[in-house]
Motif scaffolding. Structure first.
Motif, PDB file in Angstrom:
ATOM      1  N   ILE A 180       0.849  -1.200   0.000  1.00 33.38           N
ATOM      2  CA  ILE A 180       0.000   0.000   0.000  1.00 33.38           C
ATOM      3  C   ILE A 180       0.886   1.253   0.000  1.00 33.38           C
ATOM      4  N   LYS A 181       2.035   1.179   0.661  1.00 27.53           N
ATOM      5  CA  LYS A 181       2.970   2.314   0.579  1.00 27.53           C
ATOM      6  C   LYS A 181       3.453   2.506  -0.859  1.00 27.53           C
ATOM      7  N   GLU A 182       3.677   1.414  -1.590  1.00 26.92           N
ATOM      8  CA  GLU A 182       4.048   1.518  -3.013  1.00 26.92           C
ATOM      9  C   GLU A 182       2.928   2.172  -3.817  1.00 26.92           C
ATOM     10  N   PHE A 183       1.674   1.813  -3.476  1.00 25.45           N
ATOM     11  CA  PHE A 183       0.524   2.456  -4.131  1.00 25.45           C
ATOM     12  C   PHE A 183       0.625   3.971  -3.971  1.00 25.45           C
ATOM     13  N   HIS A 184       1.023   4.411  -2.784  1.00 22.98           N
ATOM     14  CA  HIS A 184       1.076   5.856  -2.515  1.00 22.98           C
ATOM     15  C   HIS A 184       2.281   6.557  -3.129  1.00 22.98           C
ATOM     16  N   LEU A 185       3.190   5.811  -3.732  1.00 21.23           N
ATOM     17  CA  LEU A 185       4.234   6.450  -4.540  1.00 21.23           C
ATOM     18  C   LEU A 185       3.642   7.061  -5.798  1.00 21.23           C
ATOM     19  N   TYR A 186       2.578   6.422  -6.295  1.00 26.24           N
ATOM     20  CA  TYR A 186       2.045   6.787  -7.611  1.00 26.24           C
ATOM     21  C   TYR A 186       0.611   7.315  -7.535  1.00 26.24           C
ATOM     22  N   ASN A 187       0.023   7.304  -6.342  1.00 23.63           N
ATOM     23  CA  ASN A 187      -1.381   7.667  -6.174  1.00 23.63           C
ATOM     24  C   ASN A 187      -1.547   8.445  -4.872  1.00 23.63           C
ATOM     25  N   THR A 188      -2.568   9.327  -4.828  1.00 25.88           N
ATOM     26  CA  THR A 188      -2.785  10.145  -3.625  1.00 25.88           C
ATOM     27  C   THR A 188      -4.020   9.710  -2.835  1.00 25.88           C
ATOM     28  N   ILE A 189      -4.794   8.782  -3.363  1.00 25.11           N
ATOM     29  CA  ILE A 189      -6.068   8.366  -2.769  1.00 25.11           C
ATOM     30  C   ILE A 189      -5.850   7.671  -1.418  1.00 25.11           C
ATOM     31  N   PRO A 190      -6.633   8.010  -0.378  1.00 22.78           N
ATOM     32  CA  PRO A 190      -6.543   7.232   0.865  1.00 22.78           C
ATOM     33  C   PRO A 190      -6.929   5.764   0.632  1.00 22.78           C
ATOM     34  N   VAL A 191      -6.379   4.874   1.451  1.00 26.08           N
ATOM     35  CA  VAL A 191      -6.689   3.442   1.355  1.00 26.08           C
ATOM     36  C   VAL A 191      -7.128   2.952   2.728  1.00 26.08           C
ATOM     37  N   VAL A 192      -8.258   2.255   2.757  1.00 20.17           N
ATOM     38  CA  VAL A 192      -8.764   1.680   4.005  1.00 20.17           C
ATOM     39  C   VAL A 192      -8.472   0.183   4.001  1.00 20.17           C
ATOM     40  N   GLY A 193      -7.600  -0.259   4.895  1.00 19.52           N
ATOM     41  CA  GLY A 193      -7.315  -1.685   5.063  1.00 19.52           C
ATOM     42  C   GLY A 193      -8.363  -2.291   5.974  1.00 19.52           C
ATOM     43  N   LEU A 194      -9.258  -3.110   5.391  1.00 23.07           N
ATOM     44  CA  LEU A 194     -10.375  -3.704   6.141  1.00 23.07           C
ATOM     45  C   LEU A 194     -10.034  -5.143   6.494  1.00 23.07           C
ATOM     46  N   ARG A 195      -9.918  -5.441   7.772  1.00 22.18           N
ATOM     47  CA  ARG A 195      -9.633  -6.810   8.203  1.00 22.18           C
ATOM     48  C   ARG A 195     -10.868  -7.700   8.032  1.00 22.18           C
ATOM     49  N   GLU A 196     -10.648  -8.987   7.882  1.00 19.98           N
ATOM     50  CA  GLU A 196     -11.767  -9.925   7.702  1.00 19.98           C
ATOM     51  C   GLU A 196     -12.683  -9.875   8.919  1.00 19.98           C
ATOM     52  N   GLY A 197     -13.981  -9.653   8.674  1.00 20.05           N
ATOM     53  CA  GLY A 197     -14.950  -9.479   9.756  1.00 20.05           C
ATOM     54  C   GLY A 197     -15.402  -8.031   9.877  1.00 20.05           C
ATOM     55  N   SER A 198     -14.646  -7.122   9.246  1.00 18.21           N
ATOM     56  CA  SER A 198     -15.014  -5.699   9.259  1.00 18.21           C
ATOM     57  C   SER A 198     -15.843  -5.342   8.024  1.00 18.21           C
ATOM     58  N   TYR A 199     -16.699  -4.357   8.172  1.00 18.84           N
ATOM     59  CA  TYR A 199     -17.380  -3.813   6.995  1.00 18.84           C
ATOM     60  C   TYR A 199     -17.775  -2.364   7.230  1.00 18.84           C
ATOM     61  N   LEU A 200     -17.987  -1.662   6.142  1.00 23.28           N
ATOM     62  CA  LEU A 200     -18.483  -0.289   6.190  1.00 23.28           C
ATOM     63  C   LEU A 200     -19.993  -0.317   5.984  1.00 23.28           C
ATOM     64  N   ARG A 201     -20.700   0.425   6.819  1.00 24.68           N
ATOM     65  CA  ARG A 201     -22.137   0.611   6.600  1.00 24.68           C
ATOM     66  C   ARG A 201     -22.287   2.050   6.126  1.00 24.68           C
ATOM     67  N   VAL A 202     -22.698   2.188   4.864  1.00 20.14           N
ATOM     68  CA  VAL A 202     -22.819   3.517   4.251  1.00 20.14           C
ATOM     69  C   VAL A 202     -24.296   3.879   4.164  1.00 20.14           C
ATOM     70  N   LYS A 203     -24.631   4.990   4.754  1.00 24.89           N
ATOM     71  CA  LYS A 203     -26.004   5.516   4.635  1.00 24.89           C
ATOM     72  C   LYS A 203     -25.886   7.003   4.354  1.00 24.89           C
ATOM     73  N   ASN A 204     -26.335   7.403   3.180  1.00 21.08           N
ATOM     74  CA  ASN A 204     -26.203   8.798   2.758  1.00 21.08           C
ATOM     75  C   ASN A 204     -24.747   9.249   2.921  1.00 21.08           C
ATOM     76  N   ASP A 205     -24.492  10.235   3.798  1.00 21.75           N
ATOM     77  CA  ASP A 205     -23.126  10.743   3.915  1.00 21.75           C
ATOM     78  C   ASP A 205     -22.302  10.063   5.010  1.00 21.75           C
ATOM     79  N   GLN A 206     -22.876   9.072   5.677  1.00 18.06           N
ATOM     80  CA  GLN A 206     -22.169   8.375   6.754  1.00 18.06           C
ATOM     81  C   GLN A 206     -21.517   7.108   6.203  1.00 18.06           C
TER      82      GLN A 206
END
Lengths: 237, 237
Positions: A180-206
């Motif tokens: 992921i550090k190599e990714f950031h040599l060539y890209n500026t986008i944040p990266v979220v490392g999600l461990r197995e068992g984790s998830y994002l719940r997206v509702k509107n702007d949350q």
């Protein structure tokens, strides 16, 4: 308005397919009066057929009267996305998934469907395509997509199945964090490392972290952050 | 006529850069009266600069009176490849390496130089580009190359840093073997899984396994083979 579950994995160790997330998934279905699910099987884990992969999802959801339809069986796929109340993209190989979505010109319709409020579930490869591009996938590039661009319904990239470095490892290949550090040599986008068992719940702007683990957030030229359950990733962008 | 060392890794655990392979490398240099090495630094492991990466190789070979020149410092790179008696492509990110070689239109000249008899050393990403394409790299797709095609100086693909599945792992991400099986859903090319410490010594039509480990050979729709030191991979194609 968005309404999504973006998960690191479909399956956690010692558990059945989608079981660890089923309660939250069914709650979302009930809340939104969802009885039909449009399934995108193109990532084909282990080379499973589109039909068999769709059946696998059907078997999990049938007891709850959710009808699962594989998008591969529908002639007008763009229309199917536009009319869907719920969409699920399963895991597998992200290169194969992204190649197929670009060939069928479905990446933009999928983005539009999600922003129009269709409920979306992504696991693994299906979560990778929620980011701005697929450049933080862990998968092997077994096929070449026309573009690495994905839906961009999140303003950062996901790294699913995030793995911490193994203490005392003698292996000389890169750790996930180094990649992921190599990714950031060539890209500026944040990266979220999600461990197995984790998830994002997206509702509107949350965009809230759920599950038992912290998540690791990588920002270009900064030390990684560990963020807790309840963290709102929307503040990253 | 080809004359190559194609190595899984530049460095093995508890050893310095190129040290485990140095004796064989110096023997090849002596045998072929090599005093100049053209270095291709484009894979940039960890984002090291082209100059610093070239210096790293220089430090190892300086005591043996081998002059190391980074190809990035040369204006006419194609001519440099054609005139080189020895070429080394270092490891790092295969996507970045392949992207740069295609942008500079150096993939075909590199192939020609190797077939014309320039001695070639590849480690990790530098070994990936010896195969027919880069579809069996372990690296993260941090940039998008114009094509996944590589030199094809070997008639199969290499999977460097080959890792056996970990007994008792609870991680749900794919094992290396599962990833290579996915490659064979969409490709027919044999894949050689080279463990760290292994390398191929290619001389004309001989492509011989060296080092302390067996290698794992993957053929489409067949059980993988374990082959011993001394095996000739030329028989695969």
């Amino acid at each position: 308005m968005r309404n999504m579950i973006v998960a690191s994995t479909s399956t956690i160790h010692d558990s059945g397919y989608l079981q660890y997330i089923l309660k939250d998934l069914l709650a979302a279905f009930k809340e939104n009066n969802i009885t039909n699910l449009l399934f995108i099987p193109y990532a084909r884990p282990g080379g499973i057929t589109h039909d068999d992969y769709t059946q696998k999802v059907h078997h999990v959801l049938q007891p709850y009267d959710i009808k699962v339809t594989g998008i591969h069986t529908i002639e007008n796929k763009e229309e199917a996305l536009m009319q869907a109340t719920a969409i699920f993209t399963g895991g597998g190989n992200t290169f194969q998934l992204v190649k197929t979505l670009h060939e069928l010109e479905l990446m933009t319709p999928l983005r539009q469907a999600i922003f129009s409020g269709a409920f979306y579930l992504g696991t693994s490869a299906g979560s990778n395509i929620c980011g701005l591009n697929m450049r933080t996938t862990n998968d092997m590039p077994v096929v070449q997509p026309a573009s690495f661009k994905t839906t961009g319904v999140l303003g950062y990239n996901i790294n699913p199945h995030y793995l911490d470095p193994v203490d005392g490892s003698t292996h000389m290949g890169e750790t996930r964090e180094q990649r992921i550090k190599e990714f950031h040599l060539y890209n500026t986008i944040p990266v979220v490392g999600l461990r197995e068992g984790s998830y994002l719940r997206v509702k509107n702007d949350q965009e809230i972290l759920h599950g038992p683990h912290t998540a690791r957030v990588f920002l270009k030229d900064q030390e990684p952050l560990e963020v807790k359950t309840g963290y709102n990733f929307a503040q990253l962008v």
